[in-house]
Structures are given as structure tokens and as C-alpha cells.
Enzyme design. Structure first.
Site, PDB file in Angstrom:
ATOM      1  CD  GLU A 114      -2.866  -1.292   2.303  1.00 22.01           C
ATOM      2  OE1 GLU A 114      -3.970  -1.476   2.255  1.00 22.01           O
ATOM      3  OE2 GLU A 114      -2.367  -1.198   3.440  1.00 22.01           O
ATOM      4  CB  CYS A 127       2.643   7.652   3.434  1.00 22.15           C
ATOM      5  SG  CYS A 127       2.862   6.272   4.628  1.00 22.15           S
ATOM      6  CB  CYS A 134       6.235  -4.901   9.639  1.00 20.30           C
ATOM      7  SG  CYS A 134       7.563  -4.084  10.763  1.00 20.30           S
ATOM      8  CB  CYS A 138       4.712  -1.902  17.082  1.00 19.18           C
ATOM      9  SG  CYS A 138       6.345  -1.917  16.652  1.00 19.18           S
ATOM     10  CB  CYS A 141       1.420  -1.149  14.319  1.00 18.68           C
ATOM     11  SG  CYS A 141       1.841  -0.978  12.492  1.00 18.68           S
ATOM     12  N   GLY A 190       6.035  -1.922   6.829  1.00 21.10           N
ATOM     13  CA  GLY A 190       7.355  -2.170   7.071  1.00 21.10           C
ATOM     14  C   GLY A 190       8.354  -1.252   7.548  1.00 21.10           C
ATOM     15  CB  SER A 222       9.201   6.533  10.281  1.00 27.98           C
ATOM     16  OG  SER A 222       8.741   6.239  11.420  1.00 27.98           O
ATOM     17  CB  SER A 244       8.313   4.425  15.976  1.00 27.81           C
ATOM     18  OG  SER A 244       7.776   4.682  14.609  1.00 27.81           O
ATOM     19  CG  HIS A 246       5.426   4.957  19.608  1.00 31.30           C
ATOM     20  ND1 HIS A 246       4.838   6.201  18.945  1.00 31.30           N
ATOM     21  CD2 HIS A 246       5.496   4.131  18.461  1.00 31.30           C
ATOM     22  CE1 HIS A 246       4.782   6.201  17.813  1.00 31.30           C
ATOM     23  NE2 HIS A 246       5.325   4.922  17.284  1.00 31.30           N
ATOM     24  CG  ASN A 321      -4.919   6.738  13.022  1.00 32.05           C
ATOM     25  OD1 ASN A 321      -5.623   7.492  13.306  1.00 32.05           O
ATOM     26  ND2 ASN A 321      -3.443   6.819  12.447  1.00 32.05           N
ATOM     27  CB  CYS A 364      -0.373   6.551  11.250  1.00 30.97           C
ATOM     28  SG  CYS A 364       0.425   8.002  10.802  1.00 30.97           S
TER      29      CYS A 364
END
Ligand code: SAH
Ligand code: SF4
Length: 387
Positions: A114, A127, A134, A138, A141, A190, A222, A244, A246, A321, A364
Site C-alpha cells: 500500500e 507515504c 513487517c 508493535c 500497529c 514495513g 521513520s 517511533s 511512543h 488510529n 498511520c
């Protein structure tokens, strides 16, 4: 919104057999030069041929060798016998009510990847993804729940830009600030630092002034914190860096970003302090996803600014999100603003990222190929957040 005007085109282009032809997109100038010499181009001419082809590929965006009109017909035929210019197939293109466009692309092997285009008033950001899925997990995610993983080739990374430019009808030489795609972020699917060589080659192509020509300062990579590879971003790519982050304790970060068990907060911060291009004009972005009751307290905000003291930085607060089965909730808006004020009072810009393309799951951390079947169960995800 229940009836938001989302359009979804299914553009299934019949797939031609590539017959083992080598993709031309994604070769560095040097690789292309060697390939052309290997096919009989005299060494003295090779650099010029690369320059000509480069401009057709990355300035004009052609997808047919016959359009390379400054090359002799037999030379074009030779190229067509050896290389393919085929783009990834756009499986779906969804357009959000806020203008965000999410492309689901099919690449070699039938894998899907994507890319998301986000228009803003002063810029347009594409993006892009660096891997299918991946390997990291996380816990907040969606991509991390996808089991199937393969690194994208440099060509597949660059092709995401080409497809978006085709779709936005943006070829030729507009100045960057007039373009629909003015910025690139490696924040799709990824972990780019598990695929550094290909990401580097792809970004070198994107930055090349005789082609796509997006400056290094308009590209942001990132990473979740693959410490041994961080310096290479500055040295070999030269783009901006986002982390990242967090969480403000190892205990919490271990759960949210499990790579922290390998390289903890202190180790990560040491690597950032040593980052080659670190300066006030090239600050590091700390991404901080706001999870209700998990990492969003005033104490967290104060700890955060203490931890990063001395690092030229900007803190990007990302409202979480949600995705189906996610074991977290988004922090309340007041909480996010209060957190931001504390960070801001310490001298750091702390913009709150406005969620974009939520209605099409393009925000995201929501990316995950639709056809990917080997999903983890909710129970598995929930269990991981507890350990
Ligand atoms: N693997 C890289 C780049 C892709 S993730 C990385 O982790 O940095 C891009 C950004 O989206 C990261 O900051 C990631 O932490 C964040 N993100 C992931 N899931 C999210 C979610 N559900 N809500 C908000 N942000 C999320
Ligand atoms: Fe991978 Fe980044 Fe998602 Fe973590 S946040 S699982 S590193 S894509």
C-alpha cells in the site's frame, strides 16, 4: 461517517507476461550503466544512454520504450528485449472524503503493498512502504499483525512514486513547491531499516535532480529504532529521520515497540545524539502515538522532554488510529492537547497529527494488505501486549 463519499475504483489491468525481463526502474545509474555495457553499449556511450533513459523514466514517466524518441529504433528494440517498464498493477484506489488516496498495488509474486497520498494546503505527501508486512510486532500497529513479509526491491519502492505520479498526472518539471507530490515519507508498511540497501537506492533515485527530483530534506524515513542502521540514514541517504518513540520507560516501550527489548531507550538516544546530520535545521522527529491510559500522562510528557534533552527535535503527537481488534483506545483530545502543551513549554514543537484517510483505513498504522490472510487472532495480539 456512514455515507462518506468514498470512491473505489477497481482497476484491474490485464497482466502481461514479463517473460523474465529485468525491471529497468530501480537500477541505480551505475547499475544501469553496467547493464547497458553488458548488452553491447560501447563504454564511451554508456553514460549518455543512461542519462537519456533516466530522463524518460523519471522525468517524463514513460512506460513504453517506443516513446524514447531520442534513441535509435534498434536500440529501443534491444532495450525492450531485455527490460520491462511495467508498473505494479493498481488493484484498488480509494479516495477519502478528505482527499487522501490509498493505493493497493500488486507486485511480482502477487503480493500486495500500500501507498497513501495525503494532500495538504502547503504540500502533498506520499507515504510509501518498504516491506510487505513487517517482522516487528508493535502492539498498536495493524501492519505488525501481518505475518507475510518480504523486502521490497528498490524498483518496487520507486514504483510506488511512479504509480502515484501517473494517477495524479504529474510528470515533467514542476518546481517542488508546485507539485502535488512534494514530500515523501517512508512510513507505510514495513521497517525501512531492515531493508536499508534497497531503500537507499530507491531514495537516491527519487532525489536525482534529472528525474523525480525530490530533495533529501523533503524525504523522511521513520524507524522503530534499529539502532545499528540509524547512522546510515544520515551518511548514505541524507534524508530526515523520524523515530517511533511512543513511550518514556523501557517497561512500557518493551510492550509497545518490542524492538526496545533489543535496543532500549538509552541505547536509542545515544545513537540519535551521535547522528551525523543532527542540527537545528534538521531536527529528528519523535513520533508519539497517544494511547489512552498507557503513555499519555503528564508524567510521561515531562519524562519525554527530559529524555530527549539536548537533541534538536520535534515531537509529532499521533492520535491512535484504531483498527479491528486493536487492544488500545485513542487518548481523549484534551489529554493530547495537555500533553502537547507540556512538551511545547519545554521548547519543542509538538504538532498533533490530524488523522487522515481514516474512512478508508489509510491512516498511520492501519495499513495491511486486504488479501493477506494469515492474521493473528485478537487473543494473540492482546497476549503480546501483556508480556
Ligand atoms: N516501521 C516504521 C515505519 C512505519 S510505521 C516505524 O515503525 O517507524 C509509521 C508510523 O505510524 C510509526 O510512527 C508508527 O509507530 C505509527 N503507527 C503505527 N500504528 C499506528 C496506529 N494504529 N495509530 C497511529 N500511529 C501508528
Ligand atoms: Fe512494523 Fe513500524 Fe508497525 Fe512497528 S510500527 S510493526 S516497526 S510497521
Amino acid at each position: 461517517m456512514a455515507d462518506a463519499p468514498i470512491t473505489q475504483d477497481v482497476l484491474t489491468i490485464p497482466r502481461k507476461e514479463t517473460g523474465g525481463l529485468r525491471p529497468l526502474v530501480g537500477l541505480t545509474r551505475e547499475q544501469m550503466r553496467e547493464a547497458l555495457i553488458g548488452l553491447g553499449t560501447p563504454e564511451k556511450q554508456a553514460k549518455m544512454r543512461v542519462g537519456q533513459i533516466w530522463s524518460w523514466l523519471y522525468w517524463h514517466g514513460v512506460t513504453d520504450f517506443d516513446m524514447m524518441t531520442n534513441l535509435a529504433k534498434p536500440y529501443r528494440a534491444m532495450l525492450a528485449e531485455n527490460f520491462t517498464l511495467e508498473r505494479p498493477e493498481i488493484v484498488t484506489r480509494q479516495i477519502s472524503e478528505d482527499g487522501t488516496r490509498k493505493y493497493l498495488l500488486r507486485i511480482a509474486g502477487g503480493h500486495e503493498v500500500e501507498a497513501v497520498y495525503i494532500p495538504e494546503t502547503d504540500r502533498g505527501t506520499l507515504c510509501i512502504s518498504s516491506q510487505i508486512g513487517c517482522t516487528l510486532t508493535c502492539s498498536f500497529c495493524h501492519t505488525g499483525t501481518q505475518k507475510l513479509v518480504r523486502n521490497l526491491t528498490a524498483g518496487e519502492i520507486v514504483a510506488q512514486i511512479l504509480v502515484a505520479r501517473d494517477d495524479l498526472e504529474e510528470w515533467g518539471g514542476l518546481p517542488t513547491d508546485k507539485r502535488k507530490i512534494s514530500n515523501i515519507v517512508l512510513m507505510g508498511m514495513g521497517e525501512p531499516l531492515y531493508n536499508v540497501d534497497n531503500v537507499r537506492d530507491a531514495m537516491k533515485i527519487a532525489m536525482d535532480g534529472e528525474g523525480i527530483s525530490i530533495s533529501r530534506r523533503r524525504i523522511t524515513l521513520s524507524t522503530s529504532g534499529v539502532v545499528p542502521e540509524i547512522a546510515r540514514v544520515g551518511e548514505e541517504i541524507g534524508c530526515l529521520l523520524a523515530i517511533s518513540f511512543h513511550a518514556t520507560t523501557d517497561e512500557v516501550r518493551d510492550k509497545l515497540v518490542p524492538i526496545n527489548k533489543r535496543w532500549n531507550i538509552a541505547t536509542l538516544l545515544d545513537a540519535l545524539r551521535a547522528y551525523p546530520t543532527l542540527s537545528n535545521s534538521e531536527r529528528i522527529t519523535f513520533e508519539y502515538v497517544m494511547l489512552k491510559g498507557v503513555n499519555d500522562s503528564d508524567e510521561d510528557a515531562r519524562r519525554l522532554v527530559k529524555l530527549i534533552a539536548g537533541i534538536p527535535a520535534k515531537i509529532n503527537l499521533i492520535p491512535f488510529n484504531p483498527w479491528p481488534g486493536a487492544p488500545y483506545e485513542r487518548s481523549d483530545w484534551d489529554r493530547i492537547e495537555t500533553f502537547g502543551r507540556i512538551v511545547n513549554a519545554a521548547g519543542y514543537a509538538s504538532p498533533i497529527r490530524r488523522p487522515r484517510g481514516e474512512d478508508i483505513m489509510a491512516a498511520c498504522g492501519q495499513l495491511k494488505s486486504a488479501t493477506e490472510r494469515a492474521r493473528k487472532s485478537r487473543a494473540e495480539i492482546a497476549a503480546e501486549t501483556q508480556t
